[in-house]
Structures are given as C-alpha cells and as structure tokens.
Design a protein around this motif. Structure first.
Motif, mmCIF file in Angstrom:
data_model
loop_
_atom_site.group_PDB
_atom_site.id
_atom_site.type_symbol
_atom_site.label_atom_id
_atom_site.label_comp_id
_atom_site.label_asym_id
_atom_site.label_seq_id
_atom_site.Cartn_x
_atom_site.Cartn_y
_atom_site.Cartn_z
ATOM 1 N N LEU A 31 0.835 -1.204 0.000
ATOM 2 C CA LEU A 31 0.000 0.000 0.000
ATOM 3 C C LEU A 31 0.867 1.250 0.000
ATOM 4 O O LEU A 31 0.541 2.244 -0.653
ATOM 5 C CB LEU A 31 -0.935 0.004 1.212
ATOM 6 C CG LEU A 31 -2.085 -0.990 1.156
ATOM 7 C CD1 LEU A 31 -2.755 -1.112 2.526
ATOM 8 C CD2 LEU A 31 -3.085 -0.578 0.093
ATOM 9 N N ALA A 32 1.976 1.202 0.723
ATOM 10 C CA ALA A 32 2.862 2.363 0.824
ATOM 11 C C ALA A 32 3.455 2.749 -0.528
ATOM 12 O O ALA A 32 3.668 3.932 -0.800
ATOM 13 C CB ALA A 32 3.985 2.083 1.819
ATOM 14 N N ILE A 33 3.716 1.769 -1.386
ATOM 15 C CA ILE A 33 4.352 2.085 -2.672
ATOM 16 C C ILE A 33 3.352 2.227 -3.816
ATOM 17 O O ILE A 33 3.743 2.523 -4.941
ATOM 18 C CB ILE A 33 5.434 1.050 -3.047
ATOM 19 C CG1 ILE A 33 4.845 -0.320 -3.360
ATOM 20 C CG2 ILE A 33 6.500 0.974 -1.964
ATOM 21 C CD1 ILE A 33 5.830 -1.280 -3.997
ATOM 22 N N ALA A 82 4.367 1.057 -9.677
ATOM 23 C CA ALA A 82 4.529 1.056 -8.210
ATOM 24 C C ALA A 82 6.005 0.994 -7.845
ATOM 25 O O ALA A 82 6.450 1.668 -6.894
ATOM 26 C CB ALA A 82 3.775 -0.114 -7.590
ATOM 27 N N ASN A 83 6.773 0.219 -8.597
ATOM 28 C CA ASN A 83 8.215 0.145 -8.338
ATOM 29 C C ASN A 83 8.895 1.482 -8.637
ATOM 30 O O ASN A 83 9.795 1.908 -7.910
ATOM 31 C CB ASN A 83 8.838 -0.979 -9.161
ATOM 32 C CG ASN A 83 8.297 -2.334 -8.785
ATOM 33 O OD1 ASN A 83 8.012 -2.591 -7.636
ATOM 34 N ND2 ASN A 83 8.125 -3.188 -9.769
ATOM 35 N N VAL A 88 11.331 6.668 -6.948
ATOM 36 C CA VAL A 88 11.396 8.107 -7.172
ATOM 37 C C VAL A 88 11.043 8.894 -5.915
ATOM 38 O O VAL A 88 11.628 9.944 -5.643
ATOM 39 C CB VAL A 88 10.492 8.505 -8.357
ATOM 40 C CG1 VAL A 88 10.332 10.002 -8.479
ATOM 41 C CG2 VAL A 88 11.040 7.910 -9.650
ATOM 42 N N HIS A 89 10.117 8.377 -5.133
ATOM 43 C CA HIS A 89 9.663 9.099 -3.947
ATOM 44 C C HIS A 89 10.326 8.633 -2.658
ATOM 45 O O HIS A 89 9.947 9.079 -1.571
ATOM 46 C CB HIS A 89 8.138 9.024 -3.847
ATOM 47 C CG HIS A 89 7.464 9.708 -4.992
ATOM 48 N ND1 HIS A 89 7.371 11.068 -5.106
ATOM 49 C CD2 HIS A 89 6.895 9.204 -6.110
ATOM 50 C CE1 HIS A 89 6.757 11.386 -6.223
ATOM 51 N NE2 HIS A 89 6.465 10.272 -6.865
ATOM 52 N N HIS A 90 11.317 7.750 -2.778
ATOM 53 C CA HIS A 90 12.098 7.294 -1.617
ATOM 54 C C HIS A 90 11.184 6.863 -0.463
ATOM 55 O O HIS A 90 11.359 7.299 0.674
ATOM 56 C CB HIS A 90 13.075 8.376 -1.155
ATOM 57 C CG HIS A 90 13.916 8.913 -2.256
ATOM 58 N ND1 HIS A 90 14.931 8.198 -2.836
ATOM 59 C CD2 HIS A 90 13.858 10.099 -2.925
ATOM 60 C CE1 HIS A 90 15.478 8.917 -3.794
ATOM 61 N NE2 HIS A 90 14.847 10.073 -3.877
ATOM 62 N N ILE A 91 10.227 6.018 -0.754
ATOM 63 C CA ILE A 91 9.237 5.593 0.230
ATOM 64 C C ILE A 91 9.867 4.581 1.171
ATOM 65 O O ILE A 91 10.442 3.574 0.747
ATOM 66 C CB ILE A 91 7.994 5.011 -0.466
ATOM 67 C CG1 ILE A 91 7.344 6.111 -1.313
ATOM 68 C CG2 ILE A 91 7.019 4.428 0.542
ATOM 69 C CD1 ILE A 91 6.296 5.612 -2.267
ATOM 70 N N ALA A 92 9.747 4.861 2.470
ATOM 71 C CA ALA A 92 10.289 3.967 3.491
ATOM 72 C C ALA A 92 9.326 2.807 3.731
ATOM 73 O O ALA A 92 8.113 2.994 3.808
ATOM 74 C CB ALA A 92 10.523 4.732 4.784
ATOM 75 N N ILE A 93 9.882 1.625 3.844
ATOM 76 C CA ILE A 93 9.121 0.427 4.201
ATOM 77 C C ILE A 93 9.664 -0.043 5.545
ATOM 78 O O ILE A 93 10.856 -0.318 5.671
ATOM 79 C CB ILE A 93 9.279 -0.690 3.134
ATOM 80 C CG1 ILE A 93 8.880 -0.180 1.756
ATOM 81 C CG2 ILE A 93 8.518 -1.940 3.534
ATOM 82 C CD1 ILE A 93 7.422 0.199 1.600
#
Length: 140
Positions: A31-33, A82-83, A88-93
């Motif tokens: 969901l985060a990505i 999604a990848n 690009v948005h440096h989403i933290a998991i």
C-alpha cells in the motif's frame, strides 16, 4: 533446455506464490508504494496478491501454463509504476528507505521478469528457439 525451463518455472511459481501471500498477509508495504492515482489501493493490493497466486498455480498446470505466462507478464508490466513510485519518492518500508543500489537493478530487472514468465510458460521461445531453428536448418 527443457529441464532448465522447468526448474526456472518452478522457481518463478514459488516467487509469485510467496509474493501473493505477502500481498494478502502484510499489505502495508505494498500500500505504501502504490501510486496515489491508483483507485481503491487496498482492493488493488489484495487483487494483485490473488493474481500472483493464481498465476503461480497456472504455471504448474500444462493446460493453463501459457495463459498464466502471458497473465504474469502483463501483471509485471502493470505493477512497474509502483516500483518506479517507490524509487522516485524514496518511500520507506518499515522505517527503511532503500537507495538506488536496490531500485536501479530492481527497475532494470522488470523486463527480465516479464521475459521469464513468457519463456518458462512456453509462450515464447526467444532467444533460444531462433537459434535452435537455425541449427536444425543447417543440418543435412
């Protein structure tokens, strides 16, 4: 060549089955990505999990194999945004931001994953089929 194809098909089926399970059991990272333009992200993440499991199962049944290969190839193409969004948005998991050392090879590998689904399912023979056809044509 057929033993390699079968082994790689089983490996791909296991990878997709596990990914599908993870989409259903722990959807938060997916969901985060998910890009913000995707409608109903929770439903889409769950549906992708089901699709991965169905595709993995389809690879194991000869009557379904080619259809599953095309479906998984299309799936891999559809989740590529999604990848890209993740990178690009440096989403933290789980509090961890992955750098380009992870993202660049992951994004570059997507065409290989698409090919892998098509080749191991028998949907395509490229590049091996062309070479074998040329070798057969040269034989007296």
């Amino acid at each position: 060549m057929e033993h390699a194809r079968a082994a790689l098909r089983w490996l791909l089926a296991l990878a997709y089955a596990y990914a599908g399970y993870r989409h259903l059991a722990t959807p938060a990272p997916f969901l985060a990505i998910t890009p913000p333009w995707v409608p109903q992200p929770a439903f889409v993440v769950a549906a992708t999990g089901v699709a991965e499991i169905a595709g993995a199962a389809g690879l194991l049944f000869p009557a379904m194999r080619r259809t599953a290969g095309w479906a998984l190839a299309l799936y891999a193409l559809c989740v590529w945004p999604a990848n890209v969004h993740h990178a690009v948005h440096h989403i933290a998991i789980d509090g961890t931001t992955l750098g380009w050392g992870y993202h660049a090879p992951r994004l570059a590998a997507q065409p290989l994953i698409i090919w892998w689904a098509l080749w191991t399912s028998g949907a395509i023979e490229w590049p091996f089929g062309r070479r074998h056809a040329r070798e057969r044509a040269r034989r007296p």
